[in-house]
Design a protein around this motif. Sequence first.
Motif, PDB file in Angstrom:
ATOM      1  N   ARG A  49      -6.332 -16.014   8.009  1.00 26.98           N
ATOM      2  CA  ARG A  49      -5.710 -15.770   6.639  1.00 26.98           C
ATOM      3  C   ARG A  49      -4.738 -14.641   6.933  1.00 26.98           C
ATOM      4  O   ARG A  49      -3.364 -14.536   6.188  1.00 26.98           O
ATOM      5  CB  ARG A  49      -6.652 -15.506   5.589  1.00 26.98           C
ATOM      6  N   LEU A  50      -5.236 -13.385   7.539  1.00 29.36           N
ATOM      7  CA  LEU A  50      -4.133 -12.391   7.465  1.00 29.36           C
ATOM      8  C   LEU A  50      -2.925 -12.918   8.457  1.00 29.36           C
ATOM      9  O   LEU A  50      -1.866 -12.266   8.156  1.00 29.36           O
ATOM     10  CB  LEU A  50      -5.053 -11.159   8.100  1.00 29.36           C
ATOM     11  N   GLU A  51      -3.343 -13.525   9.586  1.00 27.09           N
ATOM     12  CA  GLU A  51      -2.233 -13.627  10.514  1.00 27.09           C
ATOM     13  C   GLU A  51      -1.033 -14.799   9.828  1.00 27.09           C
ATOM     14  O   GLU A  51       0.109 -14.684   9.642  1.00 27.09           O
ATOM     15  CB  GLU A  51      -2.896 -14.495  11.740  1.00 27.09           C
ATOM     16  N   ASN A  52      -1.524 -15.656   8.965  1.00 27.45           N
ATOM     17  CA  ASN A  52      -0.678 -16.649   8.199  1.00 27.45           C
ATOM     18  C   ASN A  52       0.175 -15.996   7.264  1.00 27.45           C
ATOM     19  O   ASN A  52       1.530 -15.965   7.188  1.00 27.45           O
ATOM     20  CB  ASN A  52      -1.704 -17.480   7.392  1.00 27.45           C
ATOM     21  N   ALA A  85       4.338 -15.781   7.461  1.00 29.40           N
ATOM     22  CA  ALA A  85       5.153 -16.292   6.434  1.00 29.40           C
ATOM     23  C   ALA A  85       5.724 -15.234   5.344  1.00 29.40           C
ATOM     24  O   ALA A  85       6.913 -15.322   5.024  1.00 29.40           O
ATOM     25  CB  ALA A  85       4.312 -16.957   5.559  1.00 29.40           C
ATOM     26  N   GLY A  86       5.039 -13.730   5.311  1.00 30.95           N
ATOM     27  CA  GLY A  86       5.646 -12.993   4.359  1.00 30.95           C
ATOM     28  C   GLY A  86       6.594 -12.100   4.911  1.00 30.95           C
ATOM     29  O   GLY A  86       7.730 -11.813   4.330  1.00 30.95           O
ATOM     30  N   LEU A 139      10.993  -7.188  -0.685  1.00 26.24           N
ATOM     31  CA  LEU A 139      10.241  -6.026  -0.340  1.00 26.24           C
ATOM     32  C   LEU A 139       8.592  -6.194  -0.524  1.00 26.24           C
ATOM     33  O   LEU A 139       8.085  -5.758   0.255  1.00 26.24           O
ATOM     34  CB  LEU A 139      10.450  -4.489  -1.064  1.00 26.24           C
ATOM     35  N   MET A 140       8.414  -6.792  -1.796  1.00 25.04           N
ATOM     36  CA  MET A 140       6.886  -7.059  -1.843  1.00 25.04           C
ATOM     37  C   MET A 140       6.315  -7.902  -1.024  1.00 25.04           C
ATOM     38  O   MET A 140       5.179  -7.807  -0.240  1.00 25.04           O
ATOM     39  CB  MET A 140       6.588  -7.415  -3.179  1.00 25.04           C
ATOM     40  N   LEU A 141       7.067  -9.208  -0.426  1.00 24.39           N
ATOM     41  CA  LEU A 141       6.660  -9.921   0.436  1.00 24.39           C
ATOM     42  C   LEU A 141       6.525  -9.427   2.086  1.00 24.39           C
ATOM     43  O   LEU A 141       5.526  -9.561   2.625  1.00 24.39           O
ATOM     44  CB  LEU A 141       7.668 -11.115   0.638  1.00 24.39           C
ATOM     45  N   LYS A 142       7.351  -8.395   2.237  1.00 20.93           N
ATOM     46  CA  LYS A 142       7.296  -7.656   3.418  1.00 20.93           C
ATOM     47  C   LYS A 142       6.393  -6.847   3.807  1.00 20.93           C
ATOM     48  O   LYS A 142       5.652  -6.310   4.597  1.00 20.93           O
ATOM     49  CB  LYS A 142       8.731  -7.017   3.769  1.00 20.93           C
ATOM     50  N   LEU A 143       5.877  -6.103   2.394  1.00 20.99           N
ATOM     51  CA  LEU A 143       4.781  -5.276   2.116  1.00 20.99           C
ATOM     52  C   LEU A 143       3.472  -5.887   2.461  1.00 20.99           C
ATOM     53  O   LEU A 143       2.466  -5.413   3.240  1.00 20.99           O
ATOM     54  CB  LEU A 143       4.752  -4.376   0.990  1.00 20.99           C
ATOM     55  N   ALA A 190      -1.181  -7.063   5.960  1.00 18.98           N
ATOM     56  CA  ALA A 190      -1.981  -8.134   6.713  1.00 18.98           C
ATOM     57  C   ALA A 190      -1.787  -7.957   8.545  1.00 18.98           C
ATOM     58  O   ALA A 190      -2.790  -8.064   8.995  1.00 18.98           O
ATOM     59  CB  ALA A 190      -1.227  -9.653   6.616  1.00 18.98           C
ATOM     60  N   GLU A 191      -0.445  -7.355   8.725  1.00 19.45           N
ATOM     61  CA  GLU A 191      -0.582  -7.049  10.059  1.00 19.45           C
ATOM     62  C   GLU A 191      -1.391  -5.724  10.512  1.00 19.45           C
ATOM     63  O   GLU A 191      -2.130  -5.819  11.548  1.00 19.45           O
ATOM     64  CB  GLU A 191       0.991  -6.475  10.610  1.00 19.45           C
TER      65      GLU A 191
END
Length: 209
Positions: free
Chosen positions: A8-11, A15-16, A135-139, A144-145
């Motif tokens: 889940r975190l990798e996905n 995508a983010g 920015l929210m998507l990248k955060l 997740a990373e």
Amino acid sequence: MSLNESSRLENIALAGRILGTLFSHEPDHESAAPFVSLLAQRDGLSEWPVDHPDLPAIADRFAAGYAFEPEPLPVAWQRLFIGPHALPAPPWGSVYLDKEQVLFGESTTQLRRWMQEKGIACQHAAREPEDSMGLMLKLAAWLAEQGQAQALDELLAWHFMPWAGRFLELFVQHAQHPFYQALGELTQITMADWRSGLLIPVGQKVLFR
């Protein structure tokens, strides 16, 4: 961490990072251009980390939008994210969550305070509100990373998802360009998948737009 949680975190990280870059930068920016080129291919979504029956149609719209003659991609980006006219779907959370519909509103302050509590430093220009869509998507991707699942869920449930759905609804409705309509639709189905994996409920907040 379980295998399912790791996947889940990798996905979300994958995508983010892609979606966040496309919402943050003009299509010919060095960060965004490789993703734009990828999505311009008919099989550009063949390995997208969310399975959905609408993906083939969305892929077709991305491909059509790449060479959309009535409005080149950079011109569409300018219209949707910069102006000079009023933006059809402002990409900042406080426009939806604050009664005055302003930038850097109280909801932005709450997000900033939460980030400080989590020890998350802002890595962007001071003029850009922390609650911008990109920015929210990248955060989310960064958390997740880093394997910070709890902080990721808090970000999504408390600070992002309460308004992101409304923004995406308006964005898809008013994009008037196949590439950016596809971007909004892809983000909608991706965030719906993220929501299904949350362990905490999404906050119910009043929206003013």
